[in-house]
Design an enzyme around this catalytic site. Structure first.
Site, PDB file in Angstrom:
ATOM      1  N   LYS A   1      98.286 -21.414 -94.616  1.00 18.23           N
ATOM      2  CA  LYS A   1      99.106 -22.427 -93.951  1.00 18.23           C
ATOM      3  C   LYS A   1      98.677 -22.632 -92.505  1.00 18.23           C
ATOM      4  O   LYS A   1      98.694 -23.746 -91.999  1.00 18.23           O
ATOM      5  CB  LYS A   1     100.575 -22.011 -94.009  1.00 18.23           C
TER       6      LYS A   1
ATOM      7  N   GLU B   1     107.841 -18.485 -96.715  1.00 17.60           N
ATOM      8  CA  GLU B   1     108.265 -18.607 -95.319  1.00 17.60           C
ATOM      9  C   GLU B   1     108.214 -20.102 -95.004  1.00 17.60           C
ATOM     10  O   GLU B   1     107.173 -20.724 -95.211  1.00 17.60           O
ATOM     11  CB  GLU B   1     107.290 -17.828 -94.443  1.00 17.60           C
TER      12      GLU B   1
ATOM     13  N   ARG C   1      95.349 -12.615-104.073  1.00 21.23           N
ATOM     14  CA  ARG C   1      95.571 -13.998-103.660  1.00 21.23           C
ATOM     15  C   ARG C   1      94.595 -14.901-104.385  1.00 21.23           C
ATOM     16  O   ARG C   1      93.468 -14.514-104.670  1.00 21.23           O
ATOM     17  CB  ARG C   1      95.272 -14.171-102.173  1.00 21.23           C
TER      18      ARG C   1
HETATM   19  P1  ATP Z   1      99.765 -18.257 -95.889  1.00 19.98           P
HETATM   20  O1  ATP Z   1      98.813 -17.214 -95.435  1.00 19.98           O
HETATM   21  O2  ATP Z   1      99.107 -19.441 -96.490  1.00 19.98           O
HETATM   22  O3  ATP Z   1     100.776 -18.617 -94.860  1.00 19.98           O
HETATM   23  P2  ATP Z   1     101.744 -16.583 -96.968  1.00 19.98           P
HETATM   24  O4  ATP Z   1     101.515 -15.479 -97.925  1.00 19.98           O
HETATM   25  O5  ATP Z   1     102.033 -16.226 -95.556  1.00 19.98           O
HETATM   26  O6  ATP Z   1     100.538 -17.579 -97.087  1.00 19.98           O
HETATM   27  P3  ATP Z   1     104.391 -17.166 -97.784  1.00 19.98           P
HETATM   28  O7  ATP Z   1     105.188 -18.392 -97.577  1.00 19.98           O
HETATM   29  O8  ATP Z   1     104.775 -15.956 -97.048  1.00 19.98           O
HETATM   30  O9  ATP Z   1     102.879 -17.527 -97.450  1.00 19.98           O
HETATM   31  O10 ATP Z   1     104.225 -16.837 -99.332  1.00 19.98           O
HETATM   32  C1  ATP Z   1     105.180 -17.035-100.333  1.00 19.98           C
HETATM   33  C2  ATP Z   1     104.706 -16.335-101.580  1.00 19.98           C
HETATM   34  O11 ATP Z   1     103.490 -16.916-102.044  1.00 19.98           O
HETATM   35  C3  ATP Z   1     104.403 -14.877-101.300  1.00 19.98           C
HETATM   36  O12 ATP Z   1     104.927 -14.101-102.353  1.00 19.98           O
HETATM   37  C4  ATP Z   1     102.909 -14.805-101.249  1.00 19.98           C
HETATM   38  O13 ATP Z   1     102.443 -13.566-101.634  1.00 19.98           O
HETATM   39  C5  ATP Z   1     102.500 -15.927-102.225  1.00 19.98           C
HETATM   40  N1  ATP Z   1     101.183 -16.476-101.881  1.00 19.98           N
HETATM   41  C6  ATP Z   1     100.809 -17.008-100.702  1.00 19.98           C
HETATM   42  N2  ATP Z   1      99.513 -17.359-100.727  1.00 19.98           N
HETATM   43  C7  ATP Z   1      99.046 -17.049-101.959  1.00 19.98           C
HETATM   44  C8  ATP Z   1      97.776 -17.147-102.606  1.00 19.98           C
HETATM   45  N3  ATP Z   1      96.714 -17.660-101.990  1.00 19.98           N
HETATM   46  N4  ATP Z   1      97.680 -16.730-103.879  1.00 19.98           N
HETATM   47  C9  ATP Z   1      98.743 -16.233-104.521  1.00 19.98           C
HETATM   48  N5  ATP Z   1      99.966 -16.091-103.974  1.00 19.98           N
HETATM   49  C10 ATP Z   1     100.119 -16.489-102.709  1.00 19.98           C
HETATM   50 MG    MG Z   2     103.480 -15.373 -94.509  1.00 18.29          MG
END
Ligand code: ATP
Ligand code: MG
Length: 552
Positions: free
Chosen positions: A267, A33, A257
């Site tokens: 983020k 995102e 994660r």
């Molecule tokens: P955040 O909570 O930091 O915003 P998010 O999952 O909302 O993380 P996205 O941009 O939606 O962030 O994630 C893009 C991809 O990265 C998704 O497939 C997500 O599952 C993966 N991802 C995000 N954070 C992690 C993590 N800590 N470990 C492994 N994969 C991750």
């Molecule tokens: Mg997200």
């Protein structure tokens, strides 16, 4: 490491699918995102998704999940692309969930026509109440049984901008008594009169993430849709949409994660540190972002190695940040150019070395890599050594400089301490030494027994540089546990700036070079450097000193 670790259960799944002839090629995707810069958790996801396609033959798409117009920015899109390329991966297609807004709208209309979606006028509070609780079933909305015709008309009017934000939503008609809360008539569309970074003002209704994500995978024929564990309960809903729409069945698989000690991996939290200026931007070298690690001097190779080493877990776990540092150190040891830099200078005068004389001495760039060659360093009568490398009253087994004691200057000569000069307060300000001219590095000095070797720089040519040393960003092992008080746990001493004295060859250091300042640590040029002042980041110490200090 204590986390539950499978060899790689996703590889096993892919292998089975390929053996069974389910797919000719696999297609994975990385779906960020664009609401912030990528962090180490994303790096793990990138290595996993791209890694599978590289290993088993197939491709990986980059898809920006940009369904939320309010938090997304083009700056993040560019940052994310830059980070993925730097990590060493190339995507096949670059897609945006917003490219599918038209298709998703049609999907919604199809569901309405099949009696599987309805427009709801309930407020968000009312909808929350209707949801029930995990132990109690929900209740139907009074608008649940609107006719298909009415729903079609209202949805078209929502799209046309007839209603204000929040006045109406489109919901899937699943089952308000379902054990899975996500199946209790979830929202599909909300009204948001907001400008989108790509579609501009074309739309004033936007699909919910849960209505966009699974179908976006389906539209792209993603074979293995990999995401993190929090999406396990959403899978049933994605499968429901796919089944009811009769579209390509992407399969979702979940893994844990990545979390690391002494930092946060969200983020939202990282944005807080940036916007409230606790750090110097997303690429602050203390941040667990890919851009921060790049600026700090971590290499893509070491990050990939780390992601490989930690494997894929099915349970939440916390990885020790020193494992990442170990991988960085291992790689830098192979590639870093050795340089001499004195951090806490003590002046040494070599009294039997002619005044005004200077000579160039050769020193190898990297004992681990003979192709790295050597460089020349000026040597003269006045040099700096580290204060630590001199002890007026030497401890037992102290093999460095002390009154009457000899030490070797790396790539130069053996010197002996003859006299200690102090200021009025009794502080040692200069050490007078003599050198042994026949002891030039590489000569035969059998008969002279010298154990200690220290680094040095010639004072006349020494280059003052700023060095920045970094420590843990947080003082507690798992700052995520104290969510709201995260700021209280920030380490106030996570950044230390200091002037040091470098050998003159570092004047020509370039941003892509990695250095080992001998006996001090691994360093790289920071982007704050100017023509007049070079700034070096300490990427990592030579050894894991922190584990010991932390216990003190
Ligand atoms: P955040 O909570 O930091 O915003 P998010 O999952 O909302 O993380 P996205 O941009 O939606 O962030 O994630 C893009 C991809 O990265 C998704 O497939 C997500 O599952 C993966 N991802 C995000 N954070 C992690 C993590 N800590 N470990 C492994 N994969 C991750
Ligand atoms: Mg997200």
């Amino acid at each position: 490491m204590t986390e539950e670790k499978s060899a790689n259960f996703l590889e096993e799944i892919v292998e089975k699918d390929l053996e069974a002839g389910k797919y000719k090629h696999i297609i994975t995707r990385f779906p960020p995102e664009p609401n912030g810069y990528l962090h180490m958790g994303h790096a793990k996801s990138i290595c996993l998704n791209f890694g599978l396609a590289l290993k088993y033959g197939g491709k990986t798409n980059l898809r920006f999940d940009d369904t939320n117009p309010v938090t997304e920015e083009t700056e993040y899109v560019e940052g994310i692309k830059n980070d993925i390329k730097w990590l060493g991966f190339n995507w096949s297609d670059e897609f945006y969930a917003s490219d599918y807004f038209g298709k998703l709208y049609e999907f919604a209309v199809t569901l309405i026509k099949n009696g599987l979606a309805y427009v709801d006028d309930s407020t968000s509070e009312e909808i929350a109440k209707q949801k029930g609780t995990p132990t109690q079933p929900g209740t139907n909305s009074p608008y649940r049984d609107r006719s298909i015709e009415e729903n079609l008309q209202l949805f078209a009017e929502m799209k046309a901008g007839k209603y204000k934000d929040g006045e109406k939503v489109l919901r899937a008609k699943v089952d308000m008594a379902h054990v899975n809360m996500h199946m209790r008539d979830p929202l599909m569309y909300r009204i948001k009169h907001a400008h989108h970074h790509r579609t501009g003002d074309t739309w004033c209704i936007y699909p919910m993430y849960d209505f966009a994500h699974g179908q976006s995978d389906s539209i792209e024929n993603i074979t293995h849709s990999i995401c993190t564990l929090e999406f396990v309960p959403h899978r049933a809903l994605y499968d429901w949409f796919i089944e009811k729409l009769n579209i390509y069945p992407s399969h979702q698989y979940e893994f844990a994660r990545l979390n690391m000690t002494y930092t946060v991996m969200s983020k939202r939290k990282l944005l807080k540190l940036v916007s409230e200026k606790y750090v110097d931007g997303w690429d602050d070298p203390r941040m667990p972002t890919i851009s921060g690690m790049r600026r700090r001097g971590y290499t893509p190779e070491s990050i990939r190695e780390f992601c490989d080493k930690i494997g894929i877990a099915k349970r939440e776990n916390l990885i020790d940040i020193s494992l990442l540092e170990f991988c960085v150190r291992e790689h830098l040891n192979k590639i870093a150019l050795r340089r001499m830099v004195v951090v806490d200078p003590l002046k040494v005068v070599i009294t039997n070395y002619p005044e005004g004389k200077s000579e160039m001495l050769s020193s190898e760039n990297n004992p681990e890599d003979h192709d790295a060659g050597s460089r020349e360093m000026p040597f003269s009568r006045e040099i700096y050594i580290e204060q630590d490398d001199f002890m007026e009253v030497p401890a037992k087994k102290y093999f460095r400089l002390a009154p009457g004691q000899m030490v070797r200057l790396k790539s130069a000569y053996i010197i002996r301490c003859e006299e200690v000069i102090k200021d009025a307060s009794g502080k040692v300000i200069t050490v007078n030494c003599t050198y042994i001219p026949e002891s030039k590095s590489g000569s035969d000095v059998s008969g002279i027994n010298v154990k200690g070797v220290i680094h040095w720089v010639s004072i006349a040519e020494a280059l003052p540089v700023e060095i920045r040393s970094y420590d843990r960003l947080f003082n507690v092992e798992n700052p995520a546990l104290i969510d709201d008080n995260m700021l209280d746990a920030l380490n106030p001493d996570s950044l230390n700036k200091k002037i040091a004295y470098a050998e003159p060859s570092l004047k020509n250091a370039t941003a892509d070079e990695r250095f080992q300042f001998m006996r001090t640590g691994y360093f790289c040029i920071d982007s704050d450097s100017t023509k007049d002042k070079l700034v070096f980041n300490r990427t990592v110490t030579l050894r894991d000193t922190w584990a010991k200090e932390g216990k003190k």
